[in-house]
Scaffold this motif. Structure first.
Motif, short mmCIF file in Angstrom:
data_model
loop_
_atom_site.label_atom_id
_atom_site.label_comp_id
_atom_site.label_asym_id
_atom_site.label_seq_id
_atom_site.Cartn_x
_atom_site.Cartn_y
_atom_site.Cartn_z
N UNK A 1 0.82 -1.22 0.00
CA UNK A 1 0.00 0.00 0.00
C UNK A 1 0.85 1.27 0.00
N UNK A 2 0.29 2.32 -0.59
CA UNK A 2 0.95 3.63 -0.61
C UNK A 2 0.15 4.67 0.16
N UNK A 3 -1.06 4.35 0.57
CA UNK A 3 -1.89 5.29 1.32
C UNK A 3 -2.67 4.53 2.37
N UNK A 4 -3.31 5.27 3.28
CA UNK A 4 -4.10 4.60 4.32
C UNK A 4 -5.27 3.84 3.71
N UNK A 5 -5.85 4.38 2.62
CA UNK A 5 -6.95 3.66 1.96
C UNK A 5 -6.43 2.35 1.37
N UNK A 6 -5.27 2.39 0.73
CA UNK A 6 -4.70 1.17 0.17
C UNK A 6 -4.33 0.18 1.26
N UNK A 7 -3.90 0.69 2.41
CA UNK A 7 -3.59 -0.19 3.54
C UNK A 7 -4.85 -0.91 4.01
N UNK A 8 -5.94 -0.17 4.18
CA UNK A 8 -7.21 -0.79 4.60
C UNK A 8 -7.68 -1.81 3.57
N UNK A 9 -7.56 -1.46 2.30
CA UNK A 9 -7.98 -2.36 1.22
C UNK A 9 -7.15 -3.64 1.23
N UNK A 10 -5.83 -3.49 1.40
CA UNK A 10 -4.96 -4.67 1.44
C UNK A 10 -5.30 -5.56 2.64
N UNK A 11 -5.52 -4.95 3.80
CA UNK A 11 -5.86 -5.73 4.99
C UNK A 11 -7.20 -6.44 4.80
N UNK A 12 -8.14 -5.77 4.16
CA UNK A 12 -9.44 -6.38 3.88
C UNK A 12 -9.28 -7.61 2.98
N UNK A 13 -8.47 -7.47 1.96
CA UNK A 13 -8.22 -8.59 1.05
C UNK A 13 -7.55 -9.74 1.79
N UNK A 14 -6.56 -9.41 2.60
CA UNK A 14 -5.87 -10.45 3.36
C UNK A 14 -6.83 -11.17 4.30
N UNK A 15 -7.72 -10.43 4.96
CA UNK A 15 -8.70 -11.07 5.86
C UNK A 15 -9.62 -12.01 5.09
N UNK A 16 -10.01 -11.62 3.89
CA UNK A 16 -10.85 -12.50 3.07
C UNK A 16 -10.12 -13.79 2.75
N UNK A 17 -8.82 -13.70 2.47
CA UNK A 17 -8.03 -14.89 2.19
C UNK A 17 -7.85 -15.75 3.45
N UNK A 18 -7.66 -15.09 4.58
CA UNK A 18 -7.57 -15.83 5.85
C UNK A 18 -8.88 -16.57 6.10
N UNK A 19 -10.01 -15.92 5.86
CA UNK A 19 -11.32 -16.55 6.04
C UNK A 19 -11.48 -17.77 5.15
N UNK A 20 -10.80 -17.77 4.01
CA UNK A 20 -10.87 -18.90 3.09
C UNK A 20 -9.85 -19.99 3.46
N UNK A 21 -9.11 -19.78 4.54
CA UNK A 21 -8.18 -20.80 5.02
C UNK A 21 -6.76 -20.67 4.48
N UNK A 22 -6.41 -19.52 3.96
CA UNK A 22 -5.08 -19.31 3.39
C UNK A 22 -4.09 -18.94 4.50
N UNK A 23 -3.23 -19.89 4.85
CA UNK A 23 -2.26 -19.67 5.93
C UNK A 23 -1.22 -18.62 5.56
N UNK A 24 -0.84 -18.56 4.30
CA UNK A 24 0.15 -17.55 3.90
C UNK A 24 -0.43 -16.15 4.04
N UNK A 25 -1.74 -16.00 3.83
CA UNK A 25 -2.38 -14.70 4.02
C UNK A 25 -2.35 -14.31 5.50
N UNK A 26 -2.50 -15.29 6.38
CA UNK A 26 -2.39 -14.99 7.81
C UNK A 26 -0.98 -14.51 8.14
N UNK A 27 0.02 -15.12 7.54
CA UNK A 27 1.39 -14.67 7.72
C UNK A 27 1.59 -13.26 7.22
N UNK A 28 1.02 -12.96 6.06
CA UNK A 28 1.11 -11.60 5.51
C UNK A 28 0.40 -10.61 6.42
N UNK A 29 -0.77 -10.99 6.92
CA UNK A 29 -1.53 -10.13 7.83
C UNK A 29 -0.73 -9.89 9.11
#
Length: 78
Positions: A12-40
């Motif tokens: 991310x380059x801005x706070x909006x992009x940071x929130x968007x990236x975290x939202x995407x990562x949470x969706x991946x975590x919800x789908x069971x993606x362990x690497x997304x949890x690591x990224x989060x």
């Protein structure tokens, strides 16, 4: 976007992009993606640890709380 693509999310380059990236990562975590949890974890743990440590003023306690938070995130993300 496939579940495995969480690491392909640009930094991310801005706070909006940071929130968007975290939202995407949470969706991946919800789908069971362990690497997304690591990224989060890498994206959020330093700030969260700092906050918890300021409250508890005890390293081991803060580490325990941090671990518990990410276990809860893993279990409840969906």
């Amino acid at each position: 976007m496939s579940v495995d693509a969480a690491s392909d999310v640009p930094e991310p380059r801005s706070s909006w992009e940071t929130r968007e990236r975290l939202s995407i990562l949470l969706k991946h975590v919800a789908a069971g993606d362990r690497s997304a949890l690591g990224d989060l974890y890498r994206a959020t743990s330093a700030k969260l640890y700092g906050l918890v440590f300021r409250i508890l003023k005890e390293t081991s306690e803060a580490e325990d709380v941090l671990q518990e938070v990410y276990l809860i995130v893993w279990r409840r993300a969906s």
